[in-house]
Design an enzyme around this catalytic site. Structure first.
Site, short mmCIF file in Angstrom:
data_model
loop_
_atom_site.label_atom_id
_atom_site.label_comp_id
_atom_site.label_asym_id
_atom_site.label_seq_id
_atom_site.Cartn_x
_atom_site.Cartn_y
_atom_site.Cartn_z
N LYS A 41 -50.37 105.07 79.16
CA LYS A 41 -51.24 106.13 78.64
C LYS A 41 -52.54 106.19 79.44
CE LYS A 41 -51.36 107.70 73.89
NZ LYS A 41 -51.80 107.37 72.53
N SER A 127 -59.56 112.07 67.90
CA SER A 127 -60.21 111.61 69.14
C SER A 127 -60.01 112.64 70.25
CB SER A 127 -59.62 110.26 69.59
OG SER A 127 -59.86 109.28 68.63
O1 PNS Z 1 -54.09 106.23 67.27
P1 PNS Z 1 -52.62 106.44 67.54
O2 PNS Z 1 -52.37 106.58 69.02
O3 PNS Z 1 -52.03 107.56 66.73
O4 PNS Z 1 -51.90 105.08 67.05
C1 PNS Z 1 -50.51 104.93 67.12
C2 PNS Z 1 -50.10 103.47 66.91
C3 PNS Z 1 -50.89 102.53 67.80
C4 PNS Z 1 -50.33 103.09 65.48
C5 PNS Z 1 -48.58 103.40 67.22
O5 PNS Z 1 -48.33 104.05 68.44
C6 PNS Z 1 -48.06 101.97 67.34
O6 PNS Z 1 -47.96 101.28 66.35
N1 PNS Z 1 -47.77 101.54 68.59
C7 PNS Z 1 -47.32 100.21 68.89
C8 PNS Z 1 -45.86 100.22 69.37
C9 PNS Z 1 -44.91 100.23 68.19
O7 PNS Z 1 -44.91 99.35 67.36
N2 PNS Z 1 -44.06 101.28 68.17
C10 PNS Z 1 -43.04 101.45 67.13
C11 PNS Z 1 -43.54 102.31 65.98
S1 PNS Z 1 -42.24 102.60 64.85
#
Ligand code: PNS
Length: 157
Positions: A41, A127
């Site tokens: 990202k 954001s």
């Molecule tokens: O602020 P965001 O980008 O909406 O947060 C998203 C976040 C970090 C909560 C989500 O992308 C996440 O938990 N990422 C870690 C990877 C993961 O566990 N993915 C599987 C989700 S089912």
């Protein structure tokens, strides 16, 4: 010890995030704010900067700590004895994806997700929107702490 996590990218933290962090911190003994490291990202702020902005704006909460994580959120939860994920819901449009994630996370690990409705003051805030407004010189002061406003002005000018 009841320990929960508020995970996210926090690029950068907004007043909407801070509303959820503050309210969640009142419900648990310890609240970890988990800052995602995702090499694929393009962030405006690197992880150290995102953490620093969060630290400055959550200093008043004694039971809040800020940490980064990569990989699966549930693995981080398991390794750190965290059994609740707290997520803010701004609108119904957030719900579909958040529901899928919460069900997947629960299936993977048994970790629970608590959805907390955001304060309506922040229901339109993200954001990405803050960054776009800042990029075009708009006023973001109602939406982010002063330290974030300054950091965005420095970064995007
Ligand atoms: O602020 P965001 O980008 O909406 O947060 C998203 C976040 C970090 C909560 C989500 O992308 C996440 O938990 N990422 C870690 C990877 C993961 O566990 N993915 C599987 C989700 S089912």
């Amino acid at each position: 010890m009841r320990r929960a996590i508020c995970p996210g990218s926090f690029d950068p933290v907004t007043n909407g995030h801070l509303d959820i962090i503050g309210r969640a911190s009142a419900l648990y003994d310890e609240l970890v704010v988990g800052v995602l490291i995702n090499a694929s990202k393009n962030y405006v702020f690197d992880v150290a900067e995102r953490i620093e902005l969060l630290r400055a704006s959550t200093a008043k909460y004694e039971n809040v700590t800020i940490h980064s994580f990569d990989g699966l959120l549930v693995d981080y939860c398991r390794s750190n004895d965290i059994n609740v994920i707290v997520k803010g819901l701004r609108a119904v449009s957030d719900f579909d994806y958040e529901l899928q994630m919460s069900q997947m996370n629960h299936g993977l690990s048994g970790v629970e997700t608590l959805f907390m409705p955001t304060n309506p003051l922040y229901s339109f805030l993200s954001s990405s929107m803050v960054k776009e407004i800042a990029r075009y010189g708009g006023d973001i002061s109602p939406h982010v702490p002063a330290s974030v406003r300054q950091a965005l002005a420095d970064r995007l000018s």
